[in-house]
Design an enzyme around this catalytic site. Structure first.
Site, PDB file in Angstrom:
ATOM      1  CE  LYS A  94       0.351  14.632 -24.526  1.00 18.43           C
ATOM      2  NZ  LYS A  94       1.135  13.497 -23.970  1.00 18.43           N
TER       3      LYS A  94
HETATM    4  C1  LIG Z   1       2.277  13.643 -23.195  1.00 18.57           C
HETATM    5  C2  LIG Z   1       2.669  12.498 -22.343  1.00 18.57           C
HETATM    6  C3  LIG Z   1       3.600  12.632 -21.287  1.00 18.57           C
HETATM    7  C4  LIG Z   1       4.296  13.933 -20.991  1.00 18.57           C
HETATM    8  O1  LIG Z   1       3.439  14.866 -20.390  1.00 18.57           O
HETATM    9  P1  LIG Z   1       3.864  16.410 -20.295  1.00 18.57           P
HETATM   10  O2  LIG Z   1       2.679  17.114 -19.764  1.00 18.57           O
HETATM   11  O3  LIG Z   1       4.206  16.814 -21.704  1.00 18.57           O
HETATM   12  O4  LIG Z   1       5.045  16.485 -19.391  1.00 18.57           O
HETATM   13  C5  LIG Z   1       3.878  11.531 -20.499  1.00 18.57           C
HETATM   14  N1  LIG Z   1       3.320  10.334 -20.752  1.00 18.57           N
HETATM   15  C6  LIG Z   1       2.437  10.153 -21.751  1.00 18.57           C
HETATM   16  C7  LIG Z   1       1.881   8.811 -21.987  1.00 18.57           C
HETATM   17  C8  LIG Z   1       2.074  11.221 -22.586  1.00 18.57           C
HETATM   18  O5  LIG Z   1       1.207  11.034 -23.589  1.00 18.57           O
END
Ligand SMILES: *Cc1c(COP(=O)(O)O)cnc(C)c1O
Length: 436
Positions: free
Chosen positions: A107
């Site tokens: 993220k």
């Molecule tokens: C947010 C997140 C996801 C999911 O990602 P999306 O883009 O919402 O599908 C998967 N793994 C981790 C560690 C995350 O923080």
């Protein structure tokens, strides 16, 4: 480039407006009016470009003249100041490590790029932008560390007291400056409800320039395309030109960005959508019926999403063509018991520790490869977070093998700065007003 709403192709706005609105009034999502095609001589020679050069080419194609070239370069270099290496684990098994940014989760790509784009568009003397976020752990850290020190912004993070991991809490609460963390005596859903209510409150909207930093913002989607191109560049250097990506999915932003990269011309053979028990999309791919459900709690809690908000973008890219979708995406879902077994399997096989989200992607890749043997196709699973963020899920032996990054050790001495509030809107509102 203009952006339209998936609910109304005639509703078009420029990039700046799309970023600050986050979501169109009609509750669709923004998509680029045309998906630009990158030239073949760029795609075929990706191995000659660095991550930041790739990011610049891809972003300029999507944004056109929304941000002048030199400013866009500066934003990218400041935002994406960490690596996204593809690491070979076995024959045609590679992991794309997306956890080398400050919050140790993928993220960071979205949050850091968005924060800098917002900072860029905010003019001196304008009202401070107040970003409100509810987090179950990962989003808050990425947003806090992404916006830390960005002028003209103030970030308020709500998290459920006692329900985030120690490292996640440190990332949220030790920043100071323009970041405030509030512990809510409640659940993640309570935090989210408080934030939603704040966005709908006339008095708060009058007083503050409120915005959300959530994953549907187009400025979070765009930078997530960069690492797919960059992964392909690394595979080309290994002599591989065919790839499948397995993506651990919750809100489907990450895999949505991969599909956007593919639509822009990145030659991806196939995508594997890997979920936990929140299997709305894998079920839909099988049955053709989209039936959102309330989310259930799992070990891979950043993927606990029963109605993935980015799915409409994917449907939009495929123009609701289910056959086309099934040609390009296969869905798999796994239980917590399978996740735990998989973590152990990956450790035994490669001496490599995966977080519970990443484990699900490896398992899906392995299951897909069992049905689709092809020596030419490199399988890449995306590692979305560093395992040290989820210490509770590992056996002591595996936990001992986790190398904790230096940035985490630095956090340890820092004092926690939080305010504890009850799960009560009036208390939250009066906190915001008193501390305005
Ligand atoms: C947010 C997140 C996801 C999911 O990602 P999306 O883009 O919402 O599908 C998967 N793994 C981790 C560690 C995350 O923080």
């Amino acid at each position: 480039m203009d952006f339209y709403s998936t609910n109304n192709p005639d509703l078009r706005v420029g990039f700046k407006e799309a970023v600050f609105n986050s979501m169109p009034q009609d509750k669709g999502l923004y998509m680029p009016v045309t998906i630009p095609q990158l030239p073949a001589n760029f795609i075929d020679n990706l191995d000659e470009y660095t991550l930041s050069e790739i990011a610049f080419h891809v972003a300029s194609a999507l944004l056109e003249d929304a941000i002048p070239a030199d400013d866009l370069k500066a934003i990218i270099n400041d935002a994406i100041n960490f690596y996204a290496p593809v690491v070979k684990l076995g024959d045609n098994v590679y992991v794309l490590e997306l956890f080398h940014g400050p919050s140790l989760a993928f993220k960071d790509f979205g949050a850091r790029f968005m924060s800098r784009v917002m900072g860029y568009f905010l003019k001196d003397g304008e009202k401070v932008l107040d970003v409100l976020v509810a987090t179950s752990g990962d989003t808050g850290g990425a947003v806090a560390l992404g916006f830390l020190g960005v002028p003209n912004t103030r970030i308020t993070i709500l998290y459920p007291k006692g329900k985030v991991s120690p490292i996640q809490e440190q990332q949220l609460t030790t920043n100071g400056q323009n970041i405030r963390a509030i512990e809510i005596d409640g659940t993640f859903d309570d935090c989210q409800a408080l934030v939603k209510q704040a966005f709908g409150d006339a008095e708060l909207n009058e007083k503050f320039r409120l915005t959300s930093a959530n994953s549907i913002n187009i400025a979070r989607l765009i930078p997530q395309t960069f690492y797919y191109f960059n992964a392909y560049a690394q595979l080309l250097r290994e002599g591989k030109s065919k790839v499948v990506f397995a993506v651990p999915s919750g809100n489907f932003g990450n895999i949505g960005a991969g599909l956007l990269a593919w639509k822009m011309g990145l030659p991806v053979e196939h995508f594997i959508a890997a979920t936990n028990a929140n299997d709305t999309v894998p079920q839909f791919l099988k049955s053709g019926k989209y039936e959102p459900k309330p989310s259930v709690q799992t070990l891979s809690n950043a993927m606990d999403v029963g109605n993935p908000s980015n799915w409409v973008r994917i449907m939009d890219m495929f123009k609701d063509d289910l056959k086309g979708l099934n040609q390009q995406i296969t869905g798999y879902s796994y239980t917590d018991a399978e996740t735990e077994t998989t973590i152990k399997q990956v450790f035994d096989k490669y001496n490599y520790v995966v977080c519970p989200h990443t484990a699900i992607a490896w398992k899906a890749l392995t299951d897909w490869q069992a049905d689709n043997t092809n020596d030419e196709v490199a399988g890449v699973f995306l590692s979305t977070a560093h395992p040290c963020k989820f210490p509770d899920v590992f056996t002591p032996e595996i936990a001992d093998a986790i190398e904790v990054p230096a940035s985490v050790k630095d956090l340890e001495g820092k004092p926690k700065q939080t305010v504890v509030l009850p799960n009560d809107f009036d208390a939250f509102k009066s906190y915001l007003i008193k501390n305005g």
